[in-house]
Scaffold this active site. Sequence first.
Site, PDB file in Angstrom:
ATOM      1  CG  ASN A  42      -0.425  -0.283   2.521  1.00 37.44           C
ATOM      2  OD1 ASN A  42       0.571  -0.972   2.678  1.00 37.44           O
ATOM      3  ND2 ASN A  42      -1.067   0.272   3.541  1.00 37.44           N
ATOM      4  CD  GLU A  44      -1.156   5.278   4.744  1.00 34.94           C
ATOM      5  OE1 GLU A  44      -1.869   4.474   5.342  1.00 34.94           O
ATOM      6  OE2 GLU A  44      -0.450   6.126   5.342  1.00 34.94           O
ATOM      7  CB  CYS A  53      -5.257  -1.241  -1.571  1.00 34.66           C
ATOM      8  SG  CYS A  53      -6.504  -0.206  -0.791  1.00 34.66           S
ATOM      9  CD  GLU A  55      -5.568  -5.739  -0.913  1.00 31.28           C
ATOM     10  OE1 GLU A  55      -4.875  -4.695  -0.830  1.00 31.28           O
ATOM     11  OE2 GLU A  55      -6.450  -6.014  -0.081  1.00 31.28           O
ATOM     12  CB  CYS A  86     -10.782  -1.625   0.856  1.00 32.96           C
ATOM     13  SG  CYS A  86     -10.207  -1.132  -0.800  1.00 32.96           S
ATOM     14  CB  CYS A  89      -9.136  -4.142  -3.131  1.00 36.24           C
ATOM     15  SG  CYS A  89      -7.814  -2.927  -3.002  1.00 36.24           S
TER      16      CYS A  89
END
Length: 130
Positions: A42, A44, A53, A55, A86, A89
């Site tokens: 991930n 940010e 993210c 994934e 999430c 994703c």
Amino acid sequence: MTNQELIKIAKEAMAHAYVPYSKFKVGAALLTRDGKVFTGCNVENASFGATNCAERTAIFKAISEGERDFVKLAVVSHTDAFTYPCGICRQVIAELLPEATLIFSHKDETQELTLNDILPYQFDSNLLND
């Protein structure tokens, strides 16, 4: 490749996470049918909507390299609990990895799930073609 080998690669990817705000590190490893592995962590951003993210990082890397046939996606985090994708994703997985096995790990436990396990009523992109 075994699930444990893929989990190990995901943990290595997690080390590269850029998470100055949440401190929540996630790693992912995506296995293609022909044995290639694409990793993601991930990343940010102070503008939280620009965060990506682990994934999706792995999936987008693979797609950008021309891959389309995926068999497994492993997701790990530094927490003491399973970390699941999430909502965004999950929808990306629904469109690009609908048949892949999803592997989640924490401590010495591993879960193997399907897309329908984590997103039973996903948006079907085939609806766009009607």
